[in-house]
Design an enzyme around this catalytic site. Structure first.
Site, PDB file in Angstrom:
ATOM      1  N   HIS A  62      55.955  14.890  16.826  1.00 41.67           N
ATOM      2  CA  HIS A  62      56.012  16.034  16.151  1.00 41.67           C
ATOM      3  C   HIS A  62      54.903  16.840  15.972  1.00 41.67           C
ATOM      4  CE1 HIS A  62      55.902  14.237  12.546  1.00 41.67           C
ATOM      5  NE2 HIS A  62      55.685  15.417  11.981  1.00 41.67           N
ATOM      6  N   ASP A  66      49.397  15.166  11.269  1.00 44.91           N
ATOM      7  CA  ASP A  66      48.788  13.789  10.569  1.00 44.91           C
ATOM      8  C   ASP A  66      49.565  12.602  11.246  1.00 44.91           C
ATOM      9  OD1 ASP A  66      51.697  15.043   9.766  1.00 44.91           O
ATOM     10  OD2 ASP A  66      51.892  13.572   8.501  1.00 44.91           O
ATOM     11  N   HIS A  67      49.851  13.730  12.544  1.00 40.33           N
ATOM     12  CA  HIS A  67      50.679  12.974  13.125  1.00 40.33           C
ATOM     13  C   HIS A  67      50.375  12.651  14.416  1.00 40.33           C
ATOM     14  CE1 HIS A  67      54.398  11.357  11.475  1.00 40.33           C
ATOM     15  NE2 HIS A  67      53.943  12.462  11.011  1.00 40.33           N
ATOM     16  N   HIS A 142      63.443  18.115  10.678  1.00 39.77           N
ATOM     17  CA  HIS A 142      62.419  17.694  10.467  1.00 39.77           C
ATOM     18  C   HIS A 142      62.095  19.755  10.907  1.00 39.77           C
ATOM     19  CE1 HIS A 142      58.249  16.578   8.265  1.00 39.77           C
ATOM     20  NE2 HIS A 142      57.774  16.685   9.507  1.00 39.77           N
ATOM     21  N   HIS A 270      54.834   5.609   5.580  1.00 41.64           N
ATOM     22  CA  HIS A 270      54.743   7.454   5.868  1.00 41.64           C
ATOM     23  C   HIS A 270      54.499   7.616   4.305  1.00 41.64           C
ATOM     24  CE1 HIS A 270      55.029  11.980   6.443  1.00 41.64           C
ATOM     25  NE2 HIS A 270      54.254  11.811   7.341  1.00 41.64           N
TER      26      HIS A 270
HETATM   27 ZN   LIG Z   1      55.630  15.761   9.646  1.00 38.99          ZN
HETATM   28 ZN   LIG Z   2      53.812  13.275   8.546  1.00 39.43          ZN
END
Ligand SMILES: [Zn+2]
Ligand SMILES: [Zn+2]
Length: 303
Positions: A62, A66-67, A142, A270
């Site tokens: 996504h 942070d990804h 999410h 995470h």
């Molecule tokens: Zn996220």
């Molecule tokens: Zn994340």
């Protein structure tokens, strides 16, 4: 078949000196597969001596930074290393546009072709296959469209029965046996039958990656029985309300998914930057699913 995972990042949203944001590197046969590419992923690849020349497929869950904030840096470096091999990038709507615009305004012209494949995050379907694996999406819940990935070996190779193996086999013949073929003589007649010289194939291995997500029961059926499940655990149980509010999971919820899906092993990660000590995550998860481990930077697991 070699099927190995190296964890490059275990943190979440905001930086912590000891934890990089999310990135998992899979080494399957000769190819590298990267799942998520948080900031600094290219440094982590260097640190753990994973050759980026092998990297062929990148899967982004996504578009929270942070990804994927490490993606443009990694692509630029691959280009500076004069890569010419194609690269496949799978991710949600918007990713191709973001990367393309970053390349455009930095006037970067790639020496290699990037194939962007948009993921549909709302349903489970086979996203990709090559000769070794299939990749299936895992819809997650999410704050932005998000899906995990289930990576499954197509079939294991046959194992040689060393006790009955003739001494005169060539390297090519041994390779053919492992692939499941009979050995024929120069007239095309059966010389050695595969069934007598090999054992049944090794069970195909599987790895499921679920981050970021609210506790979401439909995951259970998709990941049932996998060899290794990675499930996010951003918070501990006492912050379940906070987890729900931010569409994340707790260690206990990750363990419940693992327990109900009867997976073989669970790895959690995470972690929110508020936690210094991670031991409570392990204790909380193990109460529900014993075969749990904590993800740590550089941890390498044979699947
Ligand atoms: Zn996220
Ligand atoms: Zn994340």
């Amino acid at each position: 078949m070699s099927f190995q995972l190296t964890i490059l990042g275990t943190g979440s949203a905001t930086p912590v000196l000891t934890r990089n944001p999310t990135a998992h590197y899979l080494h399957i046969e000769q190819d590298g597969y990267l799942i998520d590419c948080g900031e600094g992923t290219q440094n982590q690849l260097l640190r753990y001596k994973l050759r980026s020349t092998r990297l062929k497929y990148i899967f982004i869950t996504h578009l929270h930074g942070d990804h994927y904030f490490g993606l443009i840096g990694l692509i630029s470096t691959l280009n500076m290393h004069r890569r010419t091999d194609d690269l496949w990038i799978f991710g949600p709507k918007g990713l191709a546009e973001i990367i393309t615009i970053q390349l455009k305004y930095s006037d970067a012209w790639l020496n290699f072709k990037v194939h962007f494949i948009e993921t549909e995050t709302e349903k489970t379907y086979q996203l990709f296959e090559n000769e070794c694996v299939t990749v299936t999406t895992i819809p997650l819940v999410h704050r932005v469209p998000c899906c995990g990935f289930l990576i499954k070996e197509k079939r294991g190779k046959r194992k040689l029965r060393k006790e009955v193996l003739p001494a005169d086999l060539s390297i090519d013949e041994i390779k053919s046996l492992k692939e499941g073929y009979d050995i024929l003589d120069e007239n095309g007649q059966l010389k050695y039958s595969n069934a007598t010289l090999t054992k049944p194939e090794v069970e195909p291995k599987s790895y499921a990656f679920c981050s970021d997500t609210l506790f979401h029961e439909p995951i259970i059926e998709i990941v049932r029985g996998v060899d290794l499940l990675y499930h996010e655990a951003t918070f501990l149980k006492d912050l379940t309300a906070r987890a729900t509010q931010t569409c994340h999971s707790t260690a206990a919820q990750a363990a419940e998914i693992a327990e109900r899906a009867k997976v073989k092993k669970l790895v959690i990660g995470h972690y929110s930057s508020r936690y210094k000590d991670l031991e409570p995550f392990l204790l909380e998860a193990k109460k529900i699913f014993e075969n749990t481990i904590l993800s740590t930077e550089g941890l390498t697991l044979d699947i």
